[in-house]
Design an enzyme around this catalytic site. Structure first.
Site, short mmCIF file in Angstrom:
data_model
loop_
_atom_site.label_atom_id
_atom_site.label_comp_id
_atom_site.label_asym_id
_atom_site.label_seq_id
_atom_site.Cartn_x
_atom_site.Cartn_y
_atom_site.Cartn_z
N SER A 106 -11.30 0.04 6.04
CA SER A 106 -9.84 0.55 4.30
C SER A 106 -9.14 -1.34 4.21
CB SER A 106 -8.78 1.15 4.86
OG SER A 106 -9.61 2.24 4.95
N LYS A 111 0.64 -0.97 -0.05
CA LYS A 111 0.15 0.10 0.30
C LYS A 111 0.71 1.72 -0.63
CE LYS A 111 -3.98 1.86 2.19
NZ LYS A 111 -4.72 1.82 3.91
N SER A 140 -9.48 1.92 1.69
CA SER A 140 -8.40 2.95 1.47
C SER A 140 -7.97 2.05 0.51
CB SER A 140 -7.21 3.73 2.48
OG SER A 140 -6.76 3.38 3.28
#
Length: 470
Positions: free
Chosen positions: A179, A80, A155
């Site tokens: 997320s 990420k 996210s």
């Protein structure tokens, strides 16, 4: 080579440990898949192909030397873009960090490298991971592989889309208000939010009090367990971590479903609206468990005060994390981040004390609920993947939503409890968009959670439906 990209990570790990597949062969297959698929969905935003292949070659040499091999030996994966990676650009989707290349790995990445993982690159995120729709001014929007006009959520949206399209077998993420779970639901993959403290996180400004956790994503429950085994375990650099070693999660022991007592609430207890097709899928999941022999009952955890506690703690963290950045760069952050900072700056000490008291009460109610039930079945999301032109839904079932966070309460209220929760593929809408089932269990009961999730996965096999772009 495409077939390699959709093999389970557990099978890839076994094949690379024996030499049936080389790490270079596997890494090159994923890099080729990224070249082929990523232009359509924009999930991988920074690629480290040369260093990944060099690391793969080193892993192949190590295997021939007879060394004891770590659990993720030679395994290429994506990270990420909020997780600091030494020598690989880490932007958090912000123009303020567009050229940021960290000198050191953060703790999570360090652990993954120690476990043998190879870094191929970074996955797209909303700006500073704020919101559950992955777009930012640095890299643009990530598109859902099951419907290219739809969002992947967020996210950890780039991570979820990368998994769904075979660009990686494993991906890391983080979760404050959903997320890890929201994008997993939107992309037909598996995302686990562990118990607070299960995966150590450093640097972390909030120590014992952080709402956010880091955790694994993959295409199957067994692969999530494999990645969790590399992530979890104590580390004194992180003050709130649990003592159980990560290796204990690597294998999912068989479970007899007839022993299970399961609660279900397809409408999230009426606390917030849920689209009809999603509620129907959750009810169908309950029927699946009942058909396996589980004792399934309509019941809902008392989440009184969860939303208030979450919003206060979130605002407090945003004000502390991004307030100085906002002051230094007026106009440099997106509106939703500014809104969160402003809400945080309005808080008083009494507000924070109330949030901590509400959280403590919520903890005890959650603990008590799971002395009666083994698991709670809930919708992961209240809506199906929406058009990328929308920043966030403003209504559900015709009911207006008060804030940009209201459509995520099915995840954020569970975040406030601190209990472990996993999102599982649970079917599709009439127009072929994925639906997620959220399974919640007792604190620190990730082993049981993985067992229950595996039962559902085996019985339904929804995760085997690949997106059209593949």
């Amino acid at each position: 080579m495409t077939d390699i990209c959709f093999l389970p990570a557990t099978e890839l790990a076994a094949a690379m440990s024996t030499g049936e597949l080389s790490s270079r062969e596997v890494t090159q297959a994923f890099l080729d898949q990224i070249d082929r698929v990523n232009p359509q969905i924009n999930a991988v935003v920074t690629l480290a192909a040369d260093s990944a292949l060099a690391a793969a070659d080193a892993a192949d040499v190590r295997r021939t030397q007879g060394d004891s091999l770590p659990v993720l030996h030679g395994m290429p994966m994506l990270h990420k873009d909020t997780h600091a990676t030494a020598g690989i650009r880490t932007t958090s989707g912000s123009p303020l960090l567009a050229d940021n290349v960290p000198d050191t790995d953060e703790l999570l990445i360090e652990r993954l490298h120690t476990a043998g993982a190879i870094s191929m690159g970074k996955t797209n995120v909303p700006e500073f991971a704020a919101g559950s729709h992955t777009f930012n001014p640095v890299f643009g929007t990530t598109y859902n592989p099951y419907g290219l006009t739809k969002t992947v959520g967020g996210s950890s949206g780039g991570a979820a889309a990368s998994l769904a399209t075979g660009m990686t077998a494993l991906a890391d993420g983080s979760d404050m208000g959903g997320s890890l779970r929201n994008p997993a639901a939107f992309c037909n993959v598996v995302g686990l939010r562990p118990t607070t403290g299960r995966v150590p996180s450093e640097p972390g400004a909030f120590g014992h009090f952080s709402l956010s956790v880091q955790g694994p994503m993959a295409r199957s429950v067994e692969d999530v367990a494999l990645l969790l085994s590399a992530m979890a375990g104590p580390d004194l650099r992180a003050p709130a971590t649990l003592d159980e070693p990560g290796a204990s999660f690597a294998r999912i022991e068989p479970m007899e479903p007839g022993t299970l007592r399961i609660a279900i609430s397809a409408d999230f207890g009426g606390l917030t609206p849920v689209e009809a097709q999603i509620a129907a899928a959750i009810n169908k999941a309950g029927e699946t468990f009942a058909s396996l022999g589980a004792d399934v009952h309509p019941a809902m955890l008392d989440l009184s005060g969860a939303n208030e506690a979450f919003l206060i703690r979130r605002g407090w963290q945003f004000a502390a994390n991004f307030g100085p950045l906002l002051d230094a760069h007026p106009g440099g952050l997106k509106d939703s981040i500014v809104w969160n900072v402003e809400r945080g700056r309005e808080l008083s000490g009494a507000d924070l004390a109330r949030a901590m008291a509400l959280t403590a009460e919520l903890y005890q109610r959650t603990r008590e609920f799971f002395t009666e039930y083994d698991a709670l079945l809930l919708p992961t999301t209240q809506v199906s993947p929406f058009d990328t032109a929308m920043e966030y839904p403003t209504q559900i079932n015709g009911q207006p939503l008060a804030t940009y966070l209201e459509w995520m309460r099915s995840c954020s209220d569970i975040s406030a409890t601190g209990a472990p929760a996993i999102s599982m593929p649970a079917g599709f809408t009439d127009d072929g968009l994925p639906i997620g089932l959220q399974i919640v269990t007792q604190y620190r009961a990730e082993k049981k959670l993985l067992q229950i999730a595996r039962l559902f996965e085996t019985a339904t096999r929804y995760a085997e439906t690949r997106p059209p772009v593949c």
